[in-house]
Design an enzyme around this catalytic site. Structure first.
Site, PDB file in Angstrom:
ATOM      1  N   TYR A   1      -1.453  -0.627  10.886  1.00  0.00           N
ATOM      2  CA  TYR A   1      -1.780  -1.240   9.593  1.00  0.00           C
ATOM      3  C   TYR A   1      -0.659  -0.968   8.594  1.00  0.00           C
ATOM      4  O   TYR A   1      -0.093  -1.890   8.013  1.00  0.00           O
ATOM      5  CB  TYR A   1      -3.110  -0.707   9.038  1.00  0.00           C
ATOM      6  CG  TYR A   1      -3.219  -0.945   7.556  1.00  0.00           C
ATOM      7  CD1 TYR A   1      -3.017   0.094   6.641  1.00  0.00           C
ATOM      8  CD2 TYR A   1      -3.433  -2.227   7.060  1.00  0.00           C
ATOM      9  CE1 TYR A   1      -3.036  -0.144   5.285  1.00  0.00           C
ATOM     10  CE2 TYR A   1      -3.460  -2.466   5.702  1.00  0.00           C
ATOM     11  CZ  TYR A   1      -3.259  -1.418   4.814  1.00  0.00           C
ATOM     12  OH  TYR A   1      -3.260  -1.656   3.464  1.00  0.00           O
TER      13      TYR A   1
ATOM     14  N   LYS B   1       2.342  -3.496   6.804  1.00  0.00           N
ATOM     15  CA  LYS B   1       2.655  -3.640   5.371  1.00  0.00           C
ATOM     16  C   LYS B   1       4.157  -3.391   5.151  1.00  0.00           C
ATOM     17  O   LYS B   1       4.824  -4.104   4.409  1.00  0.00           O
ATOM     18  CB  LYS B   1       1.834  -2.642   4.530  1.00  0.00           C
ATOM     19  CG  LYS B   1       0.355  -2.979   4.443  1.00  0.00           C
ATOM     20  CD  LYS B   1       0.100  -4.219   3.607  1.00  0.00           C
ATOM     21  CE  LYS B   1      -1.385  -4.473   3.427  1.00  0.00           C
ATOM     22  NZ  LYS B   1      -1.662  -5.725   2.694  1.00  0.00           N
TER      23      LYS B   1
ATOM     24  N   ARG C   1      -9.108  14.444   9.782  1.00  0.00           N
ATOM     25  CA  ARG C   1      -8.995  13.116  10.428  1.00  0.00           C
ATOM     26  C   ARG C   1      -7.533  12.926  10.814  1.00  0.00           C
ATOM     27  O   ARG C   1      -6.648  13.113   9.958  1.00  0.00           O
ATOM     28  CB  ARG C   1      -9.432  12.039   9.436  1.00  0.00           C
ATOM     29  CG  ARG C   1      -9.346  10.624   9.930  1.00  0.00           C
ATOM     30  CD  ARG C   1      -9.979   9.642   8.957  1.00  0.00           C
ATOM     31  NE  ARG C   1      -9.246   9.579   7.679  1.00  0.00           N
ATOM     32  CZ  ARG C   1      -9.566   8.733   6.693  1.00  0.00           C
ATOM     33  NH1 ARG C   1     -10.621   7.932   6.815  1.00  0.00           N
ATOM     34  NH2 ARG C   1      -8.859   8.694   5.580  1.00  0.00           N
TER      35      ARG C   1
ATOM     36  N   SER D   1       0.835  -1.211   0.000  1.00  0.00           N
ATOM     37  CA  SER D   1       0.000   0.000   0.000  1.00  0.00           C
ATOM     38  C   SER D   1       0.864   1.252   0.000  1.00  0.00           C
ATOM     39  O   SER D   1       1.944   1.267   0.599  1.00  0.00           O
ATOM     40  CB  SER D   1      -0.878  -0.007   1.259  1.00  0.00           C
ATOM     41  OG  SER D   1      -1.498   1.246   1.444  1.00  0.00           O
TER      42      SER D   1
HETATM   43  C1  WQD Z   1      -9.484   9.530   1.132  1.00  0.00           C
HETATM   44  C2  WQD Z   1      -9.717  11.006   1.413  1.00  0.00           C
HETATM   45  C3  WQD Z   1      -9.969  11.534   3.745  1.00  0.00           C
HETATM   46  C4  WQD Z   1     -13.690   9.326   4.357  1.00  0.00           C
HETATM   47  C5  WQD Z   1      -6.737   4.673   3.129  1.00  0.00           C
HETATM   48  C6  WQD Z   1      -5.701   3.920   3.867  1.00  0.00           C
HETATM   49  C7  WQD Z   1      -4.757   3.289   2.896  1.00  0.00           C
HETATM   50  C8  WQD Z   1      -5.519   2.473   1.860  1.00  0.00           C
HETATM   51  C9  WQD Z   1      -6.577   3.303   1.174  1.00  0.00           C
HETATM   52  C10 WQD Z   1      -5.492   0.160   2.484  1.00  0.00           C
HETATM   53  C11 WQD Z   1      -8.933  11.473   2.625  1.00  0.00           C
HETATM   54  C12 WQD Z   1     -11.250  11.813   2.972  1.00  0.00           C
HETATM   55  C13 WQD Z   1     -12.543   9.871   3.785  1.00  0.00           C
HETATM   56  C14 WQD Z   1     -14.735  10.182   4.777  1.00  0.00           C
HETATM   57  C15 WQD Z   1     -13.470  12.074   4.016  1.00  0.00           C
HETATM   58  N1  WQD Z   1      -6.129   1.339   2.481  1.00  0.00           N
HETATM   59  N2  WQD Z   1     -12.443  11.217   3.616  1.00  0.00           N
HETATM   60  N3  WQD Z   1     -14.591  11.533   4.580  1.00  0.00           N
HETATM   61  O1  WQD Z   1      -6.952   7.737   3.711  1.00  0.00           O
HETATM   62  O2  WQD Z   1      -6.145   7.940   1.299  1.00  0.00           O
HETATM   63  O3  WQD Z   1      -6.135   5.715   2.409  1.00  0.00           O
HETATM   64  O4  WQD Z   1      -7.420   3.832   2.218  1.00  0.00           O
HETATM   65  O5  WQD Z   1      -4.439  -0.097   1.944  1.00  0.00           O
HETATM   66  O6  WQD Z   1      -3.911   2.448   3.636  1.00  0.00           O
HETATM   67  O7  WQD Z   1      -4.960   4.835   4.651  1.00  0.00           O
HETATM   68  O8  WQD Z   1      -8.300   6.783   1.779  1.00  0.00           O
HETATM   69  O9  WQD Z   1     -10.718   6.732   1.362  1.00  0.00           O
HETATM   70  O10 WQD Z   1      -9.887   6.762   3.780  1.00  0.00           O
HETATM   71  O11 WQD Z   1      -9.691   8.829   2.359  1.00  0.00           O
HETATM   72  O12 WQD Z   1     -13.363  13.305   3.858  1.00  0.00           O
HETATM   73  O13 WQD Z   1     -15.806   9.750   5.301  1.00  0.00           O
HETATM   74  O14 WQD Z   1     -11.093  11.181   1.710  1.00  0.00           O
HETATM   75  O15 WQD Z   1      -9.696  12.585   4.659  1.00  0.00           O
HETATM   76  O16 WQD Z   1      -8.478  12.793   2.366  1.00  0.00           O
HETATM   77  P1  WQD Z   1      -6.842   7.162   2.352  1.00  0.00           P
HETATM   78  P2  WQD Z   1      -9.708   7.223   2.358  1.00  0.00           P
END
Ligand code: WQD
Length: 350
Positions: A157, A161, A301, A132
């Site tokens: 997590y 990885k 977050r 990841s």
């Molecule tokens: C994307 C953007 C949030 C939810 C994560 C893991 C990573 C991988 C992919 C496993 C961010 C914003 C999110 C919400 C929001 N997983 N957001 N409201 O954080 O880039 O990566 O998922 O491998 O390891 O860290 O993805 O989809 O959680 O967030 O505003 O309800 O959307 O702040 O900017 P992220 P995400």
């Protein structure tokens, strides 16, 4: 279903009932591989494998096996002549990993060392590992290339990885028989065209797109946009590199082919190289679904980075793979899955 030449090679897909695993199984079968699926069903349903069978028009041997159950894993290698393994199985919720670090290290790292021991004992040294972009931690430069420093990620997590990547580096150095391709995913979204399989997170979705899709079908009242004071074009969080899960799946077919070159250990980003903000994604999904997505701007977050997107040039050069599908297609395909399956696979018992 036209008769497909079989490569005669059987690939074991761990976590093959999951979101990325099930989509990858389709592309691997279409590429002529025979597949065996194992999954402990903690975060998936065998229903997704049943639906994959309908899509590809053939049976797929699938077993409810936990990587922590070594005898059961041995059984699979006795029963099937495995030529390579694609290792998806693992827990992946960042927030949960901070509450339950031991569970994450046992499952992800312990499960992987069990798998590697059983592979070695059975003379199987070909592995594609699902890593990841989170291993890069807070980007020191963008776009991210594979030589960007790794290991500064703060959540268990992401650390699990990173630890697994280190284990793979060490076994590759100690035994040249190992052929390993590590794939660092960016943000997978979307679904197979049929709309019959897709991402089905248990409980409240952590990730952006499944959450937006659940707002669209009325399962969630509104989206909380985490942070609106980032220095991104529209001020909202996360410029992220969203990649269609079918593009990602095809990257695994290219990685399996790379193993045939006796490649040693290789690492590739699987991304598009294009970043979008949270509100870009909201707008794209509204356009694809025709649904208005209610949202509220709230605090950041913890642990989020402002921007994270890939330089996908190395995979293009060495795997002959590039992502082809754009944002509209990602959102249209996600909407087809969610609107046809508002409760995901839940309606079906395992
Ligand atoms: C994307 C953007 C949030 C939810 C994560 C893991 C990573 C991988 C992919 C496993 C961010 C914003 C999110 C919400 C929001 N997983 N957001 N409201 O954080 O880039 O990566 O998922 O491998 O390891 O860290 O993805 O989809 O959680 O967030 O505003 O309800 O959307 O702040 O900017 P992220 P995400």
């Amino acid at each position: 279903q036209a008769f497909k030449m079989s490569s005669g090679k059987t690939i074991l897909v761990t976590g093959g009932a999951g979101y990325i695993g099930s989509h990858s199984v389709i592309e691997l079968i279409d590429a002529g591989y025979d597949i065996v699926v194992i999954d402990n069903l903690v975060n998936a349903s065998m229903e997704s494998v049943r639906r994959v069978e309908k899509i590809v028009g053939k049976q797929i041997p699938s077993y409810n096996v936990d990587l922590l159950n070594k005898p059961a894993l041995e059984e699979i290698f006795k029963k099937h002549k495995i030529s390579a393994v694609i290792h998806f199985a693992g827990l992946k919720a960042v927030g949960e990993s901070c509450e339950l670090p031991l569970l994450y290290y046992k499952t992800n790292v312990g499960g992987t060392t069990n798998l590697l021991e059983v592979m070695e004992a059975n003379g199987v040294f070909n592995l594609v590992f699902s890593s990841s972009a989170t291993v890069y931690g807070t980007p020191q430069f963008l776009p991210l290339t594979e030589d960007h420093p790794v290991g500064s990620c703060t959540n268990p997590y992401g650390k699990s990885k990173y630890m697994i990547e280190q284990i793979l580096q060490d076994i590759s150095s100690s035994n040249k028989k190992w052929n390993i391709v590590i794939l660092r995913y960016f943000n997978p979204v979307g679904s197979h065209k049929s709309g019959t399989i897709g991402e089905d997170p248990q409980g409240i979705p952590n990730n952006l797109m499944p959450y937006i899709a659940q707002v669209a079908v009325g399962r969630r009242e509104f989206l909380s946009v985490y942070g609106s004071d980032y220095d991104t074009p529209d001020g909202t969080a996360g410029v992220r590199d969203y990649i269609h899960v079918v593009d990602l799946a095809q990257g695994h077919v290219a990685a399996v082919r790379k193993l045939d070159e006796q490649c040693g250990l290789k690492i590739y980003n699987l991304g598009t190289g294009q970043g979008y903000s949270v509100l870009d994604m909201v707008k794209a999904f509204e356009k694809a679904s025709g649904k208005k997505i209610a949202y509220k701007l709230v605090d950041r977050r913890p642990g989020d980075v402002a921007s994270c997107f890939s330089d996908p040039a190395l995979a293009a050069k060495e795997l002959g793979w590039t992502a082809k599908k754009g944002l509209d297609e990602m959102c249209e395909d996600l909407w087809r899955w969610q609107s046809q399956n508002p409760q995901g696979f839940k309606t079906v018992k395992n």
